[in-house]
Design an enzyme around this catalytic site. Structure first.
Site, PDB file in Angstrom:
ATOM      1  N   GLY A   1       3.085  -4.441   6.620  1.00  0.00           N
ATOM      2  CA  GLY A   1       3.380  -3.141   6.028  1.00  0.00           C
ATOM      3  C   GLY A   1       2.074  -2.491   5.627  1.00  0.00           C
ATOM      4  O   GLY A   1       1.068  -3.181   5.410  1.00  0.00           O
TER       5      GLY A   1
ATOM      6  N   CYS B   1      -2.099  -8.801  -0.080  1.00  0.00           N
ATOM      7  CA  CYS B   1      -2.246  -7.376   0.197  1.00  0.00           C
ATOM      8  C   CYS B   1      -3.475  -7.140   1.068  1.00  0.00           C
ATOM      9  O   CYS B   1      -4.532  -7.733   0.835  1.00  0.00           O
ATOM     10  CB  CYS B   1      -2.396  -6.621  -1.123  1.00  0.00           C
ATOM     11  SG  CYS B   1      -2.535  -4.839  -0.934  1.00  0.00           S
TER      12      CYS B   1
ATOM     13  N   HIS C   1       6.770  -3.673  -2.094  1.00  0.00           N
ATOM     14  CA  HIS C   1       5.302  -3.689  -2.149  1.00  0.00           C
ATOM     15  C   HIS C   1       4.734  -2.341  -1.711  1.00  0.00           C
ATOM     16  O   HIS C   1       3.867  -1.773  -2.379  1.00  0.00           O
ATOM     17  CB  HIS C   1       4.812  -4.823  -1.236  1.00  0.00           C
ATOM     18  CG  HIS C   1       3.334  -4.985  -1.158  1.00  0.00           C
ATOM     19  ND1 HIS C   1       2.670  -6.027  -1.768  1.00  0.00           N
ATOM     20  CD2 HIS C   1       2.375  -4.258  -0.525  1.00  0.00           C
ATOM     21  CE1 HIS C   1       1.369  -5.923  -1.518  1.00  0.00           C
ATOM     22  NE2 HIS C   1       1.168  -4.867  -0.761  1.00  0.00           N
TER      23      HIS C   1
ATOM     24  N   HIS D   1       2.727   0.765  -3.747  1.00  0.00           N
ATOM     25  CA  HIS D   1       1.454   1.396  -3.359  1.00  0.00           C
ATOM     26  C   HIS D   1       1.524   2.916  -3.519  1.00  0.00           C
ATOM     27  O   HIS D   1       0.590   3.534  -4.025  1.00  0.00           O
ATOM     28  CB  HIS D   1       1.104   1.079  -1.901  1.00  0.00           C
ATOM     29  CG  HIS D   1       0.318  -0.175  -1.728  1.00  0.00           C
ATOM     30  ND1 HIS D   1      -0.878  -0.411  -2.361  1.00  0.00           N
ATOM     31  CD2 HIS D   1       0.547  -1.264  -0.961  1.00  0.00           C
ATOM     32  CE1 HIS D   1      -1.344  -1.592  -2.004  1.00  0.00           C
ATOM     33  NE2 HIS D   1      -0.493  -2.134  -1.148  1.00  0.00           N
TER      34      HIS D   1
END
Length: 177
Positions: free
Chosen positions: A48, A99, A141, A145
């Site tokens: 992602g 991440c 997630h 962001h």
């Protein structure tokens, strides 16, 4: 695949730590941004990627990851709104999370094991994506962001400090560091 990989924005860069602007124009520039985001995500081996992770402060993210049953899901979400199960129906998954904007370290982070996101595709059609497993984690997630949050913001102070220390050590060791 169309699109050009752009550099991944790292933790500490202001664009990662502030809410992104809503998309107002569903035009060729948005489709080009989505193509570049997919190229950037694939080059970085991610599942992602939010627009601010390549320095663009727009509410867009792309994803290509499996759900709890191993079925792969791929798409673009513009102006997403996250919906989580009610507290009484919520089950947490405390898997490791990492991440692309904080390459290297992972940390356990409890998140609901089911998530739904409502938003739009790149041409402005309404879409809803429901996810379980890794896809549920990815949807949460990436939505974080776009709100200016990085997963380490959800960790305890002690764990966050440990992850950042590991990240800094890895950066110091790398030739580019």
């Amino acid at each position: 695949m169309a699109g050009h990989a752009r550099p991944i924005t790292l933790v500490g860069t202001p664009v990662l730590h502030q809410p992104c602007r809503p998309v107002e124009d569903f035009d060729a520039a948005l489709r080009e941004l989505a193509d570049d985001m997919f190229a950037s995500m694939y080059e970085a081996d991610g599942v992602g990627l939010a627009a601010n992770q390549i320095g663009v402060d727009l509410c867009v993210f792309v994803y290509d990851c499996p759900d709890a049953d191993g079925e792969r899901h791929k798409g673009v979400l513009v102006n997403p709104v996250l919906e989580l199960p009610a507290l009484e129906n919520r089950r947490l998954d405390d898997s490791d999370e990492g991440c692309l904007s904080l390459p290297g370290p992972y940390a356990r982070l409890a998140r609901p094991d089911h998530a739904t996101v409502h938003g739009f595709d790149v041409i402005g059609n309404a879409v809803t994506v429901e996810g379980t497993g890794l896809l549920a984690r990815c949807l949460q997630h990436e939505t974080d962001h776009l709100e200016g949050k990085v997963y380490i913001d959800r960790l305890s102070a002690r764990t966050r400090k440990k992850v950042l220390k590991e990240y800094e050590a890895l950066r110091a060791e790398s030739p580019a560091g």
